[in-house]
Design a protein around this motif. Structure first.
Motif, PDB file in Angstrom:
ATOM      1  N   TRP A   1      -0.387 -10.546  -6.864  1.00 23.31           N
ATOM      2  CA  TRP A   1      -0.106  -9.296  -5.941  1.00 23.31           C
ATOM      3  C   TRP A   1      -1.298  -8.313  -6.305  1.00 23.31           C
ATOM      4  CZ3 TRP A   1       0.707  -4.698  -8.406  1.00 23.31           C
ATOM      5  CH2 TRP A   1       0.957  -4.992  -9.876  1.00 23.31           C
ATOM      6  N   ALA A   2      -1.559  -7.452  -5.365  1.00 23.23           N
ATOM      7  CA  ALA A   2      -2.184  -6.268  -5.457  1.00 23.23           C
ATOM      8  C   ALA A   2      -1.618  -5.124  -4.915  1.00 23.23           C
ATOM      9  CB  ALA A   2      -3.938  -6.427  -5.105  1.00 23.23           C
ATOM     10  N   HIS A   3      -1.618  -3.906  -5.306  1.00 16.04           N
ATOM     11  CA  HIS A   3      -1.082  -2.715  -4.720  1.00 16.04           C
ATOM     12  C   HIS A   3      -2.160  -1.564  -4.726  1.00 16.04           C
ATOM     13  CE1 HIS A   3       1.818   0.391  -3.834  1.00 16.04           C
ATOM     14  NE2 HIS A   3       1.202   1.043  -4.604  1.00 16.04           N
ATOM     15  N   GLN A   4      -2.424  -1.422  -3.433  1.00 14.95           N
ATOM     16  CA  GLN A   4      -3.422  -0.256  -3.245  1.00 14.95           C
ATOM     17  C   GLN A   4      -2.891   0.985  -2.690  1.00 14.95           C
ATOM     18  OE1 GLN A   4      -6.638  -1.467  -0.552  1.00 14.95           O
ATOM     19  NE2 GLN A   4      -6.636   0.636   0.448  1.00 14.95           N
ATOM     20  N   VAL A   5      -3.450   1.986  -3.398  1.00 19.24           N
ATOM     21  CA  VAL A   5      -3.101   3.644  -3.362  1.00 19.24           C
ATOM     22  C   VAL A   5      -4.258   4.137  -2.505  1.00 19.24           C
ATOM     23  CG1 VAL A   5      -2.529   5.723  -4.390  1.00 19.24           C
ATOM     24  CG2 VAL A   5      -1.544   3.490  -5.431  1.00 19.24           C
ATOM     25  N   ASN A   6      -3.925   4.660  -1.441  1.00 22.93           N
ATOM     26  CA  ASN A   6      -5.147   5.406  -0.582  1.00 22.93           C
ATOM     27  C   ASN A   6      -4.980   6.975  -0.755  1.00 22.93           C
ATOM     28  OD1 ASN A   6      -5.798   2.973   0.623  1.00 22.93           O
ATOM     29  ND2 ASN A   6      -3.865   3.011   1.911  1.00 22.93           N
ATOM     30  N   PHE A   7      -5.931   7.613  -1.423  1.00 21.58           N
ATOM     31  CA  PHE A   7      -6.075   9.066  -1.739  1.00 21.58           C
ATOM     32  C   PHE A   7      -6.750   9.754  -0.326  1.00 21.58           C
ATOM     33  CE2 PHE A   7      -6.270   6.879  -5.786  1.00 21.58           C
ATOM     34  CZ  PHE A   7      -5.148   7.450  -6.421  1.00 21.58           C
ATOM     35  N   ILE A   8      -5.610  10.296   0.281  1.00 18.54           N
ATOM     36  CA  ILE A   8      -5.954  11.229   1.545  1.00 18.54           C
ATOM     37  C   ILE A   8      -5.959  12.663   1.302  1.00 18.54           C
ATOM     38  CG2 ILE A   8      -4.983  11.703   3.787  1.00 18.54           C
ATOM     39  CD1 ILE A   8      -5.427   8.615   3.415  1.00 18.54           C
ATOM     40  N   ARG A   9      -7.073  13.244   1.468  1.00 15.92           N
ATOM     41  CA  ARG A   9      -7.364  14.797   1.343  1.00 15.92           C
ATOM     42  C   ARG A   9      -7.404  15.649   2.629  1.00 15.92           C
ATOM     43  NH1 ARG A   9      -9.923  11.800  -2.626  1.00 15.92           N
ATOM     44  NH2 ARG A   9     -11.614  11.060  -1.667  1.00 15.92           N
TER      45      ARG A   9
ATOM     46  N   THR B   1       0.936  -1.248  -0.054  1.00 17.20           N
ATOM     47  CA  THR B   1       0.004   0.081   0.064  1.00 17.20           C
ATOM     48  C   THR B   1       0.816   1.358   0.069  1.00 17.20           C
ATOM     49  OG1 THR B   1      -0.163   0.285   2.446  1.00 17.20           O
ATOM     50  CG2 THR B   1      -2.025  -1.285   1.375  1.00 17.20           C
ATOM     51  N   GLU B   2       0.297   2.300  -0.453  1.00 19.99           N
ATOM     52  CA  GLU B   2       1.001   3.573  -0.437  1.00 19.99           C
ATOM     53  C   GLU B   2      -0.035   4.726  -0.179  1.00 19.99           C
ATOM     54  OE1 GLU B   2       2.460   5.605  -4.161  1.00 19.99           O
ATOM     55  OE2 GLU B   2       2.149   3.493  -4.898  1.00 19.99           O
ATOM     56  N   ASP B   3       0.010   5.891   0.367  1.00 20.66           N
ATOM     57  CA  ASP B   3      -0.880   6.958   0.482  1.00 20.66           C
ATOM     58  C   ASP B   3      -0.578   7.849  -0.252  1.00 20.66           C
ATOM     59  OD1 ASP B   3      -2.225   5.688   2.671  1.00 20.66           O
ATOM     60  OD2 ASP B   3      -1.040   6.486   4.297  1.00 20.66           O
ATOM     61  N   PHE B   4      -1.394   8.538  -1.151  1.00 20.88           N
ATOM     62  CA  PHE B   4      -1.030   9.703  -1.829  1.00 20.88           C
ATOM     63  C   PHE B   4      -1.922  11.036  -1.071  1.00 20.88           C
ATOM     64  CE2 PHE B   4      -1.826  12.502  -5.448  1.00 20.88           C
ATOM     65  CZ  PHE B   4      -0.711  12.683  -6.097  1.00 20.88           C
ATOM     66  N   THR B   5      -1.119  11.829  -0.788  1.00 21.47           N
ATOM     67  CA  THR B   5      -1.434  13.100  -0.088  1.00 21.47           C
ATOM     68  C   THR B   5      -1.593  14.373  -0.661  1.00 21.47           C
ATOM     69  OG1 THR B   5       0.501  13.442   1.112  1.00 21.47           O
ATOM     70  CG2 THR B   5      -0.905  11.962   2.224  1.00 21.47           C
ATOM     71  N   ARG B   6      -0.894  14.474  -1.868  1.00 19.45           N
ATOM     72  CA  ARG B   6      -0.770  15.568  -2.624  1.00 19.45           C
ATOM     73  C   ARG B   6      -2.056  16.156  -3.156  1.00 19.45           C
ATOM     74  NH1 ARG B   6       3.067  16.997  -7.636  1.00 19.45           N
ATOM     75  NH2 ARG B   6       1.378  15.857  -8.981  1.00 19.45           N
ATOM     76  N   VAL B   7      -2.224  17.298  -2.799  1.00 20.94           N
ATOM     77  CA  VAL B   7      -3.698  18.038  -3.503  1.00 20.94           C
ATOM     78  C   VAL B   7      -3.159  19.296  -4.017  1.00 20.94           C
ATOM     79  CG1 VAL B   7      -5.865  18.996  -2.834  1.00 20.94           C
ATOM     80  CG2 VAL B   7      -5.245  16.995  -1.415  1.00 20.94           C
ATOM     81  N   ILE B   8      -3.159  19.033  -5.428  1.00 18.54           N
ATOM     82  CA  ILE B   8      -2.413  20.106  -6.218  1.00 18.54           C
ATOM     83  C   ILE B   8      -3.509  21.506  -6.285  1.00 18.54           C
ATOM     84  CG2 ILE B   8      -0.957  18.841  -7.488  1.00 18.54           C
ATOM     85  CD1 ILE B   8      -2.734  19.026  -9.941  1.00 18.54           C
ATOM     86  N   ARG B   9      -4.851  21.109  -6.279  1.00 21.50           N
ATOM     87  CA  ARG B   9      -5.816  22.177  -6.389  1.00 21.50           C
ATOM     88  C   ARG B   9      -7.051  21.743  -5.985  1.00 21.50           C
ATOM     89  NH1 ARG B   9      -5.887  24.430 -12.043  1.00 21.50           N
ATOM     90  NH2 ARG B   9      -4.036  25.332 -11.548  1.00 21.50           N
ATOM     91  N   GLN B  10      -7.968  22.621  -5.325  1.00 23.17           N
ATOM     92  CA  GLN B  10      -9.221  22.136  -4.988  1.00 23.17           C
ATOM     93  C   GLN B  10     -10.010  22.281  -6.061  1.00 23.17           C
ATOM     94  OE1 GLN B  10      -9.602  20.651  -2.215  1.00 23.17           O
ATOM     95  NE2 GLN B  10      -8.939  21.551  -0.525  1.00 23.17           N
ATOM     96  N   ALA B  11     -10.706  21.188  -6.357  1.00 21.84           N
ATOM     97  CA  ALA B  11     -11.577  20.809  -7.423  1.00 21.84           C
ATOM     98  C   ALA B  11     -12.824  21.238  -7.012  1.00 21.84           C
ATOM     99  CB  ALA B  11     -11.384  19.605  -8.314  1.00 21.84           C
ATOM    100  N   PRO B  12     -13.713  21.504  -8.212  1.00 29.42           N
ATOM    101  CA  PRO B  12     -15.080  21.248  -7.649  1.00 29.42           C
ATOM    102  C   PRO B  12     -15.698  19.979  -7.256  1.00 29.42           C
ATOM    103  CG  PRO B  12     -14.779  21.966 -10.261  1.00 29.42           C
ATOM    104  CD  PRO B  12     -13.576  21.722  -9.512  1.00 29.42           C
ATOM    105  N   ASP B  13     -16.601  19.837  -6.311  1.00 32.27           N
ATOM    106  CA  ASP B  13     -17.033  18.604  -5.877  1.00 32.27           C
ATOM    107  C   ASP B  13     -17.424  17.836  -7.257  1.00 32.27           C
ATOM    108  OD1 ASP B  13     -17.008  19.424  -3.422  1.00 32.27           O
ATOM    109  OD2 ASP B  13     -19.185  19.997  -3.199  1.00 32.27           O
ATOM    110  N   SER B  14     -16.853  16.526  -6.855  1.00 35.62           N
ATOM    111  CA  SER B  14     -17.053  15.400  -8.119  1.00 35.62           C
ATOM    112  C   SER B  14     -18.220  14.586  -7.526  1.00 35.62           C
ATOM    113  CB  SER B  14     -15.656  14.586  -7.877  1.00 35.62           C
ATOM    114  OG  SER B  14     -15.802  13.821  -9.256  1.00 35.62           O
TER     115      SER B  14
END
Length: 157
Positions: free
Chosen positions: A149-157, A35-48
């Motif tokens: 194998w399986a690799h999980q990326v967690n998106f942290i906002r 697993t890994e965490d992706f924490t970068r938020v380059i820009r606040q986007a409109p609600d998805s």
């Protein structure tokens, strides 16, 4: 107080990601091996929304099926709000290692940079495929060879 709220949000996210993992692990892909965490938020986007995420996956699939060769991997979004993106290899070569899978994700970044949305937002030189998934409010990405194998990326906002 801010730290407490951040801790609570992290725990809620982790519980939701764990639930999604339990639900799809062993059915769509083998046990998550890294697993890994992706924490970068380059820009606040409109609600998805679920619709945006489903349309994104549909467009990727349509593009794959329109190509002259057969797809080598498949995309699908799962969960009540389609916040769990899964990419599974369909042959033994394309994702034979996590490194090859990351190379495919890097290639997706190149393809996304030509997208009108990236250009309009002036993101074509700074954003990655992970940034795009973050902007669309995916919670997780699982990429797998579909066998061992399986690799999980967690998106942290």
């Amino acid at each position: 107080m801010t730290r407490l709220l951040a801790l609570i949000a992290t725990l809620v996210f982790a519980a939701a990601a764990a639930h999604a993992q339990e639900r799809y692990e062993g059915y769509y892909y083998p046990e998550v091996t890294s697993t890994e965490d992706f924490t970068r938020v380059i820009r606040q986007a409109p609600d998805s929304s679920k619709g945006v995420r489903v349309e994104f996956v549909t467009n990727l699939t349509v593009a794959q099926l329109a190509a002259p060769e057969s797809p080598r991997f498949v995309f699908f979004a799962k969960g009540a709000d389609a916040k769990h993106l899964t990419v599974i290899a369909l042959d033994d070569e394309v994702f034979s290692t996590l490194f090859r899978a990351r190379a495919v994700l890097a290639q997706m970044t190149s393809n996304m940079r030509n997208n009108d949305f990236f250009r309009a937002q002036e993101l074509q030189f700074v954003a990655t495929f992970f940034d795009l998934l973050q902007l669309m409010e995916f919670d997780t990405l699982v990429i797998s060879d579909g066998e061992s194998w399986a690799h999980q990326v967690n998106f942290i906002r």
